[in-house]
Motif scaffolding. Sequence first.
Motif, PDB file in Angstrom:
ATOM      1  N   ILE A   1     -12.362  -7.356 -27.937  1.00  0.00           N
ATOM      2  CA  ILE A   1     -11.581  -8.530 -27.526  1.00  0.00           C
ATOM      3  C   ILE A   1     -11.012  -9.248 -28.744  1.00  0.00           C
ATOM      4  O   ILE A   1      -9.846  -9.644 -28.764  1.00  0.00           O
ATOM      5  CB  ILE A   1     -12.463  -9.474 -26.675  1.00  0.00           C
ATOM      6  N   VAL A   2     -11.846  -9.379 -29.771  1.00  0.00           N
ATOM      7  CA  VAL A   2     -11.390 -10.063 -30.987  1.00  0.00           C
ATOM      8  C   VAL A   2     -10.259  -9.272 -31.650  1.00  0.00           C
ATOM      9  O   VAL A   2      -9.234  -9.832 -32.048  1.00  0.00           O
ATOM     10  CB  VAL A   2     -12.571 -10.290 -31.966  1.00  0.00           C
ATOM     11  N   VAL A   3     -10.429  -7.969 -31.730  1.00  0.00           N
ATOM     12  CA  VAL A   3      -9.394  -7.123 -32.345  1.00  0.00           C
ATOM     13  C   VAL A   3      -8.077  -7.258 -31.580  1.00  0.00           C
ATOM     14  O   VAL A   3      -7.006  -7.458 -32.170  1.00  0.00           O
ATOM     15  CB  VAL A   3      -9.858  -5.649 -32.411  1.00  0.00           C
ATOM     16  N   ASP A   4      -8.152  -7.167 -30.250  1.00  0.00           N
ATOM     17  CA  ASP A   4      -6.928  -7.299 -29.444  1.00  0.00           C
ATOM     18  C   ASP A   4      -6.301  -8.677 -29.580  1.00  0.00           C
ATOM     19  O   ASP A   4      -5.094  -8.842 -29.447  1.00  0.00           O
ATOM     20  CB  ASP A   4      -7.224  -7.054 -27.959  1.00  0.00           C
ATOM     21  N   PHE A   5      -7.135  -9.658 -29.816  1.00  0.00           N
ATOM     22  CA  PHE A   5      -6.626 -11.024 -29.956  1.00  0.00           C
ATOM     23  C   PHE A   5      -5.908 -11.224 -31.296  1.00  0.00           C
ATOM     24  O   PHE A   5      -4.824 -11.803 -31.344  1.00  0.00           O
ATOM     25  CB  PHE A   5      -7.780 -12.025 -29.819  1.00  0.00           C
ATOM     26  N   VAL A   6      -6.515 -10.732 -32.388  1.00  0.00           N
ATOM     27  CA  VAL A   6      -5.926 -11.039 -33.705  1.00  0.00           C
ATOM     28  C   VAL A   6      -4.717 -10.168 -34.050  1.00  0.00           C
ATOM     29  O   VAL A   6      -3.831 -10.600 -34.786  1.00  0.00           O
ATOM     30  CB  VAL A   6      -6.958 -10.957 -34.873  1.00  0.00           C
ATOM     31  N   LYS A   7      -4.676  -8.950 -33.497  1.00  0.00           N
ATOM     32  CA  LYS A   7      -3.588  -8.033 -33.905  1.00  0.00           C
ATOM     33  C   LYS A   7      -2.188  -8.622 -33.720  1.00  0.00           C
ATOM     34  O   LYS A   7      -1.397  -8.630 -34.671  1.00  0.00           O
ATOM     35  CB  LYS A   7      -3.720  -6.698 -33.181  1.00  0.00           C
ATOM     36  N   PRO A   8      -1.843  -9.108 -32.538  1.00  0.00           N
ATOM     37  CA  PRO A   8      -0.488  -9.672 -32.392  1.00  0.00           C
ATOM     38  C   PRO A   8      -0.268 -10.933 -33.234  1.00  0.00           C
ATOM     39  O   PRO A   8       0.839 -11.187 -33.703  1.00  0.00           O
ATOM     40  CB  PRO A   8      -0.381  -9.990 -30.893  1.00  0.00           C
ATOM     41  N   ILE A   9      -1.333 -11.703 -33.460  1.00  0.00           N
ATOM     42  CA  ILE A   9      -1.199 -12.892 -34.318  1.00  0.00           C
ATOM     43  C   ILE A   9      -0.859 -12.450 -35.741  1.00  0.00           C
ATOM     44  O   ILE A   9      -0.007 -13.025 -36.415  1.00  0.00           O
ATOM     45  CB  ILE A   9      -2.492 -13.732 -34.297  1.00  0.00           C
ATOM     46  N   GLN A  10      -1.522 -11.387 -36.180  1.00  0.00           N
ATOM     47  CA  GLN A  10      -1.244 -10.871 -37.524  1.00  0.00           C
ATOM     48  C   GLN A  10       0.189 -10.367 -37.627  1.00  0.00           C
ATOM     49  O   GLN A  10       0.877 -10.619 -38.619  1.00  0.00           O
ATOM     50  CB  GLN A  10      -2.227  -9.760 -37.874  1.00  0.00           C
ATOM     51  N   GLU A  11       0.631  -9.651 -36.599  1.00  0.00           N
ATOM     52  CA  GLU A  11       2.008  -9.130 -36.623  1.00  0.00           C
ATOM     53  C   GLU A  11       3.024 -10.263 -36.699  1.00  0.00           C
ATOM     54  O   GLU A  11       3.968 -10.213 -37.480  1.00  0.00           O
ATOM     55  CB  GLU A  11       2.287  -8.278 -35.380  1.00  0.00           C
ATOM     56  N   ARG A  12       2.791 -11.279 -35.873  1.00  0.00           N
ATOM     57  CA  ARG A  12       3.753 -12.392 -35.871  1.00  0.00           C
ATOM     58  C   ARG A  12       3.705 -13.176 -37.180  1.00  0.00           C
ATOM     59  O   ARG A  12       4.731 -13.592 -37.708  1.00  0.00           O
ATOM     60  CB  ARG A  12       3.510 -13.314 -34.670  1.00  0.00           C
ATOM     61  N   THR A  13       2.499 -13.372 -37.710  1.00  0.00           N
ATOM     62  CA  THR A  13       2.374 -14.086 -38.991  1.00  0.00           C
ATOM     63  C   THR A  13       3.149 -13.341 -40.068  1.00  0.00           C
ATOM     64  O   THR A  13       3.917 -13.930 -40.834  1.00  0.00           O
ATOM     65  CB  THR A  13       0.892 -14.222 -39.408  1.00  0.00           C
ATOM     66  N   ARG A  14       2.955 -12.021 -40.104  1.00  0.00           N
ATOM     67  CA  ARG A  14       3.649 -11.207 -41.100  1.00  0.00           C
ATOM     68  C   ARG A  14       5.165 -11.329 -40.938  1.00  0.00           C
ATOM     69  O   ARG A  14       5.898 -11.451 -41.903  1.00  0.00           O
ATOM     70  CB  ARG A  14       3.208  -9.742 -40.974  1.00  0.00           C
ATOM     71  N   ALA A  15       5.613 -11.307 -39.695  1.00  0.00           N
ATOM     72  CA  ALA A  15       7.063 -11.401 -39.444  1.00  0.00           C
ATOM     73  C   ALA A  15       7.617 -12.730 -39.990  1.00  0.00           C
ATOM     74  O   ALA A  15       8.680 -12.751 -40.608  1.00  0.00           O
ATOM     75  CB  ALA A  15       7.356 -11.261 -37.956  1.00  0.00           C
ATOM     76  N   TYR A  16       6.878 -13.823 -39.782  1.00  0.00           N
ATOM     77  CA  TYR A  16       7.350 -15.109 -40.307  1.00  0.00           C
ATOM     78  C   TYR A  16       7.356 -15.112 -41.838  1.00  0.00           C
ATOM     79  O   TYR A  16       8.271 -15.630 -42.457  1.00  0.00           O
ATOM     80  CB  TYR A  16       6.479 -16.265 -39.794  1.00  0.00           C
ATOM     81  N   LEU A  17       6.319 -14.516 -42.428  1.00  0.00           N
ATOM     82  CA  LEU A  17       6.247 -14.498 -43.892  1.00  0.00           C
ATOM     83  C   LEU A  17       7.310 -13.582 -44.491  1.00  0.00           C
ATOM     84  O   LEU A  17       7.782 -13.804 -45.607  1.00  0.00           O
ATOM     85  CB  LEU A  17       4.846 -14.082 -44.356  1.00  0.00           C
ATOM     86  N   ASP A  18       7.691 -12.557 -43.726  1.00  0.00           N
ATOM     87  CA  ASP A  18       8.720 -11.630 -44.203  1.00  0.00           C
ATOM     88  C   ASP A  18      10.129 -12.193 -44.051  1.00  0.00           C
ATOM     89  O   ASP A  18      11.094 -11.546 -44.457  1.00  0.00           O
ATOM     90  CB  ASP A  18       8.635 -10.298 -43.439  1.00  0.00           C
ATOM     91  N   ASP A  19      10.245 -13.343 -43.424  1.00  0.00           N
ATOM     92  CA  ASP A  19      11.560 -13.957 -43.240  1.00  0.00           C
ATOM     93  C   ASP A  19      11.514 -15.386 -43.804  1.00  0.00           C
ATOM     94  O   ASP A  19      11.553 -16.369 -43.072  1.00  0.00           O
ATOM     95  CB  ASP A  19      11.903 -13.966 -41.739  1.00  0.00           C
ATOM     96  N   PRO A  20      11.400 -15.461 -45.152  1.00  0.00           N
ATOM     97  CA  PRO A  20      11.200 -16.775 -45.768  1.00  0.00           C
ATOM     98  C   PRO A  20      12.326 -17.761 -45.458  1.00  0.00           C
ATOM     99  O   PRO A  20      12.083 -18.968 -45.369  1.00  0.00           O
ATOM    100  CB  PRO A  20      11.115 -16.481 -47.272  1.00  0.00           C
ATOM    101  N   GLY A  21      13.526 -17.251 -45.254  1.00  0.00           N
ATOM    102  CA  GLY A  21      14.654 -18.138 -44.940  1.00  0.00           C
ATOM    103  C   GLY A  21      14.426 -18.858 -43.625  1.00  0.00           C
ATOM    104  O   GLY A  21      14.651 -20.063 -43.503  1.00  0.00           O
ATOM    105  N   TYR A  22      13.927 -18.108 -42.632  1.00  0.00           N
ATOM    106  CA  TYR A  22      13.661 -18.708 -41.321  1.00  0.00           C
ATOM    107  C   TYR A  22      12.543 -19.757 -41.427  1.00  0.00           C
ATOM    108  O   TYR A  22      12.660 -20.871 -40.923  1.00  0.00           O
ATOM    109  CB  TYR A  22      13.286 -17.631 -40.298  1.00  0.00           C
ATOM    110  N   LEU A  23      11.462 -19.377 -42.117  1.00  0.00           N
ATOM    111  CA  LEU A  23      10.328 -20.301 -42.254  1.00  0.00           C
ATOM    112  C   LEU A  23      10.766 -21.583 -42.983  1.00  0.00           C
ATOM    113  O   LEU A  23      10.431 -22.697 -42.560  1.00  0.00           O
ATOM    114  CB  LEU A  23       9.183 -19.602 -42.997  1.00  0.00           C
TER     115      LEU A  23
END
Length: 329
Positions: free
Chosen positions: A279-301
């Motif tokens: 349950i924990v793994v399934d919970f954190v995976k999409p959060i990690q993906e989205r966090t990475r996406a925001y960090l990879d788009d510094p202009g948007y952040l």
Amino acid sequence: ARRPRVLSGIQPTADSFHLGNYLGAVRNWVSMQETHDAYYCVVDLHAITMGHDPAALRARSRVSAAQLLAVGLDPERCTLFIQSHVPEHAQLGWVLSCITGFGEAGRMVQFKDKSAKAADSTTVGLFTYPILQAADILLYQADQVPVGEDQRQHLELTRDLAQRYNTRFGKTFTVPSAYIVKDTAKITDLQDPTSKMSKSASSPNGIIELLEDPARSAKKIKSAVTDTGREILYDEENKPGVSNLLTIYAALTARTIDDLLEQYEGRGYGDLKKDLAEIVVDFVKPIQERTRAYLDDPGYLDKVLAIGAEKARSVASVTLAEAYKNIGF
Ligand code: ADP
Ligand code: NA
């Protein structure tokens, strides 16, 4: 009717939020977007009171903001900003420090605790920290502040300062009240289940970080300290380890503890841990993906944070101007 305004902050003092931060605080920020006029801030001014590394602080402020977006804060429905982007915090902080008694500030238990633990790195900033916190809240005329036990005394100081200012200089600030959140879970350390999960934990295996390798989180759950006996019961006093696992399980699945007790009746700790790890793994995976996406788009952040700071300043500057005028500037 107008929604109550709420202000809450989180320090960018770690590379990742842990499950305690999420289930005890940040998760409620997400739901308060629906019920409140919410102001959320990454309090970097508060993160320099005990010594820090500049590059790490800058990175942590961004990673904190990215995680907040990743768990569901929506800049269209709340005001999310970085504290240092709004200079009014420090400006009002000074004014409030001049109406705070030295003895009054000296009674703050958190300062006594922290300074006793780290006498060499104790600063004047750590001492006046609760006054800056009062400025954070009063600048936005917040009606409510969500507070845990450890922050109660600081909110009391904020209320005292607001009342004192209003009495001496004329009505300037809303006096905020504590917002008791129904849905928070207190999460304890996986290796030391009678202490709270904290970034200052003695063992890294005691805390689940949202951004760590999910396989590592799974391993930590599976090796969590459990209690003597084999029965899965909810009993915080006698079975703090198992109870903590059940609390996390219930919080992440929106199931009730009773429901879980029924499901695990006659089964062992191993089954519970194995399921919770998944349950924990399934919970954190999409959060990690989205966090990475925001960090990879510094202009948007940058843009989200600039808009957030602008919205925050439009309120903070009006309050500061009023406070300045009333005190004689
Ligand atoms: P830490 O204890 O790791 O230093 P902070 O003091 O920075 O965490 O807390 C940030 C927010 O997360 C606060 O609102 C605090 O109440 C909440 N929080 C921290 N640890 C826990 C926990 N173990 N369980 C529930 N809430 C927590
Ligand atoms: Na804390």
